[in-house]
Scaffold this active site. Sequence first.
Site, PDB file in Angstrom:
ATOM      1  CE  LYS A  27      42.180  52.007  30.876  1.00 15.21           C
ATOM      2  NZ  LYS A  27      41.766  50.611  31.041  1.00 15.21           N
ATOM      3  N   GLY A 447      31.429  37.604  48.853  1.00 23.24           N
ATOM      4  CA  GLY A 447      31.905  38.809  49.532  1.00 23.24           C
ATOM      5  C   GLY A 447      31.430  40.102  48.919  1.00 23.24           C
ATOM      6  CB  SER A 448      32.487  42.052  46.017  1.00 22.89           C
ATOM      7  OG  SER A 448      32.545  41.080  45.014  1.00 22.89           O
ATOM      8  CD1 TRP A 576      47.824  38.569  41.885  1.00 25.91           C
ATOM      9  CD2 TRP A 576      45.855  39.095  42.785  1.00 25.91           C
ATOM     10  NE1 TRP A 576      46.920  37.608  41.491  1.00 25.91           N
ATOM     11  CE2 TRP A 576      45.702  37.905  42.035  1.00 25.91           C
ATOM     12  CE3 TRP A 576      44.738  39.613  43.437  1.00 25.91           C
ATOM     13  CZ2 TRP A 576      44.489  37.227  41.924  1.00 25.91           C
ATOM     14  CZ3 TRP A 576      43.521  38.941  43.324  1.00 25.91           C
ATOM     15  CH2 TRP A 576      43.398  37.763  42.579  1.00 25.91           C
ATOM     16  CG  ASP A 614      38.398  36.110  49.549  1.00 21.33           C
ATOM     17  OD1 ASP A 614      37.657  35.144  49.760  1.00 21.33           O
ATOM     18  OD2 ASP A 614      38.003  37.291  49.473  1.00 21.33           O
ATOM     19  CG  HIS A 656      36.496  32.583  47.033  1.00 22.11           C
ATOM     20  ND1 HIS A 656      35.626  31.780  46.329  1.00 22.11           N
ATOM     21  CD2 HIS A 656      36.922  33.531  46.173  1.00 22.11           C
ATOM     22  CE1 HIS A 656      35.539  32.245  45.092  1.00 22.11           C
ATOM     23  NE2 HIS A 656      36.316  33.300  44.967  1.00 22.11           N
ATOM     24  CG  HIS A 709      33.468  34.390  35.332  1.00 21.19           C
ATOM     25  ND1 HIS A 709      33.269  33.320  36.158  1.00 21.19           N
ATOM     26  CD2 HIS A 709      34.611  34.972  35.732  1.00 21.19           C
ATOM     27  CE1 HIS A 709      34.271  33.253  37.022  1.00 21.19           C
ATOM     28  NE2 HIS A 709      35.089  34.249  36.787  1.00 21.19           N
TER      29      HIS A 709
END
Length: 772
Positions: A27, A447-448, A576, A614, A656, A709
């Site tokens: 990375k 939300g964010s 996740w 969510d 959501h 996006h």
Amino acid sequence: MTTEPATAAARSTVYGYPRQGANRELKKAIEGYWKGRVTADALRATAAGLRRTNWRRLAEAGVDEVPTGDFSYYDHVLDTTVMVGAIPARHREAVAADPLDGYFAMARGTQDVAPLEMTKWFDTNYHYLVPELGPDTVFSADSARQVAEFEEALALGLTARPVLVGPVTFLLLAKPAPGAPADFDPLTLLDRMLPVYAEVLADLRAAGAEWVQLDEPALVQDRTPAQLNAVRRAYGDLGVLTDRPKLLIASYFDRLGEALPVLAKAPVEGLALDFTGAAEANLDALAAAGGLPGKRLVAGVVDGRNIWVNDLEKSLATLGTLLGLADHVDVSASCSLLHVPIDTAVERDIEPQILRWLAFAEQKTREVVTLAKGLAQGTGAIGAELSANRSDLASRTNSPITLAPDVRARAAAVSAADVRRSASYPERSAAQRAHLGLPLLPTTTIGSFPQTDELRSARADLRAGRIDTGGYEERIRSEIQEVIAFQEKTGLDVLVHGEAERNDMVQYFAERLTGYLATRHGWVQSYGTRCVRPPILAGDISRPEPMTVRWTSYAQSLTPRPVKGMLTGPVTMLAWSFVRDDQPLADTARQVALALRDEVDDLEASGTSVIQVDEPALRETLPLRAADRAAYLAWATEAFRLTTGGVRPDTQIHTHMCYAEFGDIVQAIDDLDADVISLEAARSHMQVARELAAHGYPREAGPGVYDIHSPRVPSTEETTDLLRVGLRALPAERLWVNPDCGLKTRGWPETRAALEHLVAAARALRAELSTS
Ligand code: GLN
Ligand code: ZN
């Protein structure tokens, strides 16, 4: 062609190893290269060093046959696109000018050229780049990288097996290229594709490869007779080639089903099958198909995508059964180890008592080697490993972390009434209207708010001890003040606190729930250079104290307008994370749901009237086989209703999801019984609104009108037009106005402008509606 040695002792192998390096060296090198700080030569040297390190690690652990070609600078499907010469027209010039830069341009796009689309690799959290194919696609073989990496492994004196994405899976994963007919089926290119694979195989044979593995995971999904026929043709054609290595066809992530007899009869030398989880069904299917006489079977008995220690005795029993079904049985992990972190040994924060339950790539490799040894030499040869394994497993089974009686009792007592709101939707809707007093077309966000550099540095300061918790919380409070003040000034109707305190929407909750573990170095590649550290659902889940109430109440104390409470739903928490393998997912989901239900109830008790739960992962966790989907959706929607079922009728529950294609789960969305759902829609021009309407969706919905996006700011007119399209599908009384998703990846300037336009558009339409 060489022949199989007479002594057919079981051997150990894996299909792939994590690529990023123990300290995410890859990375860092790639991102350094993108920024111009690392030269191409230095990047190549880092990559070659990582490949060598991985092969040595495998060899030192005792792996008999190492994989090659599993390394990638970005994604192995993109590498396959290069190998077959299917470079999209818009990228050809860049690839010709500089193959490495062209490669990254395909992956990430440039100022002028769009990248390939990215999507999930089956039901994992790895993302691949979708090949673009059309009727005009001309393939050409480019085996250079495959051959070079194979030769690197040979130079280390290792027995190596190149691993390639198989031709059928490659075509099934592709989508029509821009300009191709939308209904173009890439599988029609099979006959053009096979000579390319034949050429690559011949090149690998010439370089000395005895075996080549072709991965066909797409065959674990439901396949039509025509697609199965394509499999038959593909391996019939490749099988009869004379100048080729032996072929090992691999599948993983689920059972092969109707594709199993097709592959079993194909003129190839070996199959690699998954025997973990749902794929355990492969065992019976293999017996029913008459086994694999004359073939090599590579048995994936060690779970390659989860992190639990293997039950060696159970695996040995499986292997024993398989011995009777194939000519030769080798041992492997069920899939590439790409999906797990590298080594548990570096996890100093996890108690040794718990660490012994976990196996990352390094540990899994050793399990594979031990099993192969046990199979070849008898269990006496692995007595010490077996007894250590027995005690590791017993310590997990008997641990109070694994089994918390109060959590179990509560989960067992869940009743039908708990998973249902106390009032019907029409009653709730009336109560909420009276309680909240919102205007028509209410505006809100998901939300964010932007995660600014100041916020990130506050977190870094806290970690480094430069500030204490008090200092950190002070910074969060001032961020919340700003976010609330901005929303009031802009005129949004339902406000949010902005999620400034959350590093990640799953990890934040995982860190606050008992039974969840976090790793410090457990990085797993998500896509390209992006790595994530999924937390581990290790034991029974409970919530020792409220997790979000303080911040939400603080935000609410700053404004008379309703502030929406924000939680991550139970299905997304599972999707996740690494999940338990010792109980059904439904049971884990229920425990998480009960913990979240307490949070929902506490939010309500502290004066929160709107609560959003969510579930962006609801759709991606859909089982690969259609036959398994109803059962999944039943527990998944029940977990959501259990989370939200305890509130008063006048408390409004939102959910959501951030994707536009939800055709196959519209019924499940309905079954969540949320009062309001927000969805991605800006890029699909409100298609979702039409789909919801067509389904007869009875509740309120906010199809997104701002594509978060993109840095682009839609104008008021554009937003108004989109809302007009929405109004054709949904009545004004049920339409919300909001962005597609959270704003955390956006900057403040565009967020400000876009939300001002969004509010202006809602007001303009309200005015129109009130006069008409
Ligand atoms: N509430 C979350 C946010 O706004 C939702 C994120 C998501 O859907 N992935 O960031
Ligand atoms: Zn979203």
